[in-house]
Design a protein around this motif. Structure first.
Motif, PDB file in Angstrom:
ATOM      1  N   ASP A 294      11.821 -13.269  17.214  1.00  0.00           N
ATOM      2  CA  ASP A 294      12.408 -14.274  18.113  1.00  0.00           C
ATOM      3  C   ASP A 294      11.370 -15.348  18.444  1.00  0.00           C
ATOM      4  OD1 ASP A 294      14.161 -14.153  21.361  1.00  0.00           O
ATOM      5  OD2 ASP A 294      13.785 -15.786  19.951  1.00  0.00           O
ATOM      6  N   PRO A 295      11.113 -16.256  17.491  1.00  0.00           N
ATOM      7  CA  PRO A 295      10.092 -17.273  17.722  1.00  0.00           C
ATOM      8  C   PRO A 295      10.447 -18.232  18.855  1.00  0.00           C
ATOM      9  CG  PRO A 295      11.300 -17.705  15.679  1.00  0.00           C
ATOM     10  CD  PRO A 295      11.716 -16.356  16.153  1.00  0.00           C
ATOM     11  N   PHE A 296      11.721 -18.383  19.168  1.00  0.00           N
ATOM     12  CA  PHE A 296      12.114 -19.332  20.213  1.00  0.00           C
ATOM     13  C   PHE A 296      11.633 -18.875  21.582  1.00  0.00           C
ATOM     14  CE2 PHE A 296      14.615 -22.030  17.619  1.00  0.00           C
ATOM     15  CZ  PHE A 296      15.201 -21.230  16.654  1.00  0.00           C
ATOM     16  N   LYS A 299       7.880 -19.083  21.769  1.00  0.00           N
ATOM     17  CA  LYS A 299       7.390 -20.457  21.963  1.00  0.00           C
ATOM     18  C   LYS A 299       7.634 -20.897  23.412  1.00  0.00           C
ATOM     19  CE  LYS A 299       8.097 -25.038  19.906  1.00  0.00           C
ATOM     20  NZ  LYS A 299       8.875 -25.792  18.911  1.00  0.00           N
TER      21      LYS A 299
ATOM     22  N   GLU B 265      16.771 -25.625  19.583  1.00  0.00           N
ATOM     23  CA  GLU B 265      15.795 -25.918  20.648  1.00  0.00           C
ATOM     24  C   GLU B 265      16.271 -27.044  21.550  1.00  0.00           C
ATOM     25  OE1 GLU B 265      11.789 -26.407  19.121  1.00  0.00           O
ATOM     26  OE2 GLU B 265      11.549 -24.279  19.567  1.00  0.00           O
ATOM     27  N   VAL B 270      17.556 -20.719  25.821  1.00  0.00           N
ATOM     28  CA  VAL B 270      16.585 -19.911  25.067  1.00  0.00           C
ATOM     29  C   VAL B 270      17.231 -18.619  24.557  1.00  0.00           C
ATOM     30  CG1 VAL B 270      14.379 -18.661  25.194  1.00  0.00           C
ATOM     31  CG2 VAL B 270      14.639 -20.842  26.351  1.00  0.00           C
ATOM     32  N   ARG B 273      19.186 -19.024  21.269  1.00  0.00           N
ATOM     33  CA  ARG B 273      18.619 -19.700  20.088  1.00  0.00           C
ATOM     34  C   ARG B 273      18.487 -18.767  18.891  1.00  0.00           C
ATOM     35  NH1 ARG B 273      13.991 -23.021  23.537  1.00  0.00           N
ATOM     36  NH2 ARG B 273      15.519 -24.166  24.778  1.00  0.00           N
ATOM     37  N   GLN B 274      17.790 -17.648  19.084  1.00  0.00           N
ATOM     38  CA  GLN B 274      17.608 -16.742  17.945  1.00  0.00           C
ATOM     39  C   GLN B 274      18.937 -16.155  17.483  1.00  0.00           C
ATOM     40  OE1 GLN B 274      14.714 -16.459  16.259  1.00  0.00           O
ATOM     41  NE2 GLN B 274      15.916 -15.329  14.766  1.00  0.00           N
TER      42      GLN B 274
END
Lengths: 322, 350
Positions: A294-296, A299, B265, B270, B273-274
């Motif tokens: 889960d890079p979001f 970040k 994004e 949040v 998103r994934q």
């Protein structure tokens, strides 16, 4: 009474088979330990095959004429840090092995009695595990499941209480029973302390760091900046939502198992590269895991605490575009 | 094509040729060729790998060679993979010559760089068109006997840290002999419509490639997957409407490309998103960039439609949401749509 020729035969047959029992004990310990750790439960394991001399002495004492009569040729132990992990670990043992017999030592105690509280099993490898089955057949290994305190008591009590035909003097017995009670209090207090620490600031990050440190040191054997680790983990741990430290560690450990070759290659190739100052820190393992999962959220959490360029550099190394 | 792990690219050799701008009515010179590959330190190998990985990670399309292409690049790449070419020198010179010959006055000069290596056990060839960059550097020195820093202008930098996306094509040797060569190509985002000569110069004219997946099909797949995600995985209703409008706005914009991660994004919470990216990936929609062609979804982009359990249907121009039309969730899970507007006509449904 067992004869000298029977003892000789026993000695010879066990000496020939002992390497297999040693390998079996190691295999059982490894499988049990890995399965329990993958469930997020920290544990240590030990294993041994009975040495030939001990086996012969036991045969003399008990009158065993054949090898099949000796019950604990192979022995393994799983030692848990916390007593409240025992039920889950017990369940896991039942799933990963064929359990031939199971003895919960606490079941034999009345409420006003103290004593050893571990669980003992006779296990063999599962039929489905073809390779292990080919190697070990249906040989049985004794597996003991207990806490650190119970393990200490098991070792000590073997010396203190090994007089099957005599009871200790009343005063000595009272001391021993107090020790057993203390062992139970120790286990309960450790669990209670852990629950209290969980809600204290920094504890979760420190616990996560403890797990990451172990993985990191095995791979790099490098010094790292602990304060920096805690700073970064304060930002990253929230990316795991409500997962506790053991669950996070377990997740990262599984990730490292799957990607170990790639991580080792990166550590090897970037060993002298000064462009990525964050790379040789234990929390990098967690960053790699989040970059895949889960890079979001990673970040989003990161940029509250540290410059995004540092994360971008690590992402570049891992081969992920942020 | 399963996305390869670009961090595992092993670089064996690299060669650079200088390709000037081509001026039709002026003597602009010819390419300056290297006759031997450049010396590479481990640091440089890693640097190139990181830059290639970042550019392709941000903006790569899956491509294949166009059987009808006149570009010699497909043949040259094949010769390197099948061993016909003993090394990288001659094929890369031929590529540089082809680049020069096919440029027009609008194409800037550049450095044609060919990098040979391997990736996940397969031969790999990266072809980069890089532009010289300007910068300044400082060196400690003295002036008038006093310590100072000399500032020097540098005009021949290449591939600096700030360059994220550039022209690069990475081609992989087929795993099986009869399989076609697969590739990934990235280019700087220009925002032009896909048929622009400039936008497609690197991909089509120079490399002789075509996109493996037709843009209109991929755009349709993207739209369907995104809409499904919004309907099935997003609450409350006003969030659904917000995301749907954002999707329609971005697909209907003049940008030639849709970038799913960037969209997530900019427009999604949040926590969404994934899962949004996972939903696209499950439908084989790339998570980095999609070349847009809205031919198959044009009619879906004009109006926002809300279907209710009772059979009520509300069709809204995207611009009206938040203006004449408000959407909110009620405590009992129903949705309240408030419309304040002058009624123009009413009649039986045709």
């Amino acid at each position: 009474m067992v004869s000298a020729s029977e003892l000789q035969a026993l000695r010879e047959s066990y000496a020939a088979e002992r390497p297999v029992y040693e390998a079996l004990a190691g295999h059982i310990a490894e499988v049990a330990g890995e399965a329990i750790r993958r469930a997020g439960i920290y544990c240590r394991t030990e294993s041994r095959a009975k040495d030939v001399a001990s086996l012969i002495k036991k045969a003399i004492r008990k009158g065993y004429a054949g090898l099949e009569e000796v019950p604990d040729r192979a022995g393994a132990r799983v030692i848990l840090a916390f007593a409240d992990s025992v039920p889950a670990a017990d369940d896991i043992v039942g799933r990963v092995f064929e359990v031939r017999w199971r003895e919960d030592k606490s079941q034999g105690l009345s409420p006003d009695q103290f004593g050893y509280l571990g669980i003992h099993y006779g296990v063999s490898v599962r039929q489905e595990d073809r390779d292990a089955r080919d190697r070990f057949g249906d040989r049985v290994c004794e597996l003991q499941l207990h806490t650190t305190a119970q393990r200490a008591w098991a070792d000590v009590s073997h010396e203190l209480l090994y007089k099957p035909d005599a009871s200790p003097e009343r005063d000595v017995a009272r001391v021993l029973y107090r020790l057993m009670a203390l062992m139970e209090v120790f286990d309960e207090s450790v669990v209670r302390a852990r629950e209290t620490l969980k809600v204290m600031p920094d504890w979760k990050e420190a616990a996560v760091l403890g797990g990451l440190e172990q993985l990191f040191l095995v791979m790099t054997a490098r010094e790292f900046d602990r304060e920096l680790s805690l700073t970064v983990l304060r930002a990253l741990v929230p990316a795991y939502g409500d997962e506790d430290a053991h669950q996070i560690e377990s997740r990262v450990r599984e990730f490292v198992n799957l990607n170990g070759a790639k991580i080792e290659r990166i550590f090897r190739e970037y060993g002298d590269d000064l462009r990525h100052p964050m790379l040789f820190q234990p929390e990098t393992l967690l960053v790699f895991e989040r970059l895949e999962a889960d890079p979001f959220t990673l970040k989003d959490q990161w940029q509250h605490v540290l410059p995004l360029e540092l994360l971008e550099g690590t992402a570049e190394v891992w081969g992920v575009a942020l | 094509m399963p996305r390869p792990d670009l961090s595992a690219l092993q670089i064996d050799s690299a060669i650079v040729h200088d390709v000037p701008a081509r001026r039709v009515h002026a003597d602009s010179g010819a390419p300056v060729f290297s006759e031997i590959d450049s010396e590479l330190t481990q640091e440089l190998r890693i640097y190139f790998r990181e830059k290639i990985g970042t550019s392709l990670g941000h903006a790569a399309f899956e491509v294949g060679f166009d059987p009808g292409a006149t570009s010699p690049v497909p043949r040259l790449v094949t010769s390197l993979f099948d061993g016909t070419a003993p090394d990288i020198v001659q094929p890369s010179k031929d590529m540089a010559r082809h680049l020069y010959d096919s440029q027009t006055g609008v194409n800037p000069p550049g450095l044609l760089t060919a990098i040979k290596g391997s990736l996940e056990g397969r031969g790999a060839l990266a072809i980069l068109k890089l532009e010289r960059e300007d910068g300044v550097r400082v060196l400690q020195g003295e002036r008038n006997g006093l310590p100072t820093f000399d500032i020097q202008a540098i005009h021949d930098l290449m591939l600096t840290q700030k360059t994220k996306v550039f022209k690069v094509g990475l081609f992989l040797q087929p795993a099986k002999e009869r399989d076609p060569i697969e590739g990934l190509v990235s280019d700087k985002q220009r925002g032009y419509v896909p048929t622009s000569e400039v936008a497609d110069f690197f991909l089509r004219r120079f490399l002789g490639c075509v996109l493996r997946l037709a843009p209109e099909v991929m755009t349709r797949r993207l739209f369907d997957a995104a809409e499904k995600f919004i309907n099935e995985s997003v609450q409350p209703p006003e969030k659904k409407a917000k995301y749907q409008l954002a999707l329609m706005a971005e697909l209907g914009s003049q940008d030639a490309e849709f970038r799913p991660r960037g969209f997530a994004e900019r427009h999604l919470d949040v926590r969404h998103r994934q899962p949004f990216i996972d939903a696209l990936t499950a439908e084989q929609v790339p998570d980095n960039v999609v070349r847009k062609d809205t031919k198959l979804v044009e009619s879906h982009l004009r109006k926002l439609r809300m279907d209710f359990e009772s059979g009520v249907l509300v069709v809204v121009p995207p611009g009206a949401v938040g203006e004449q039309v408000e959407v909110e969730e009620l405590d009992d899970g129903r949705t309240h749509v408030d419309i304040k507007d002058k009624l123009r006509a009413i009649g039986g449904k045709r």
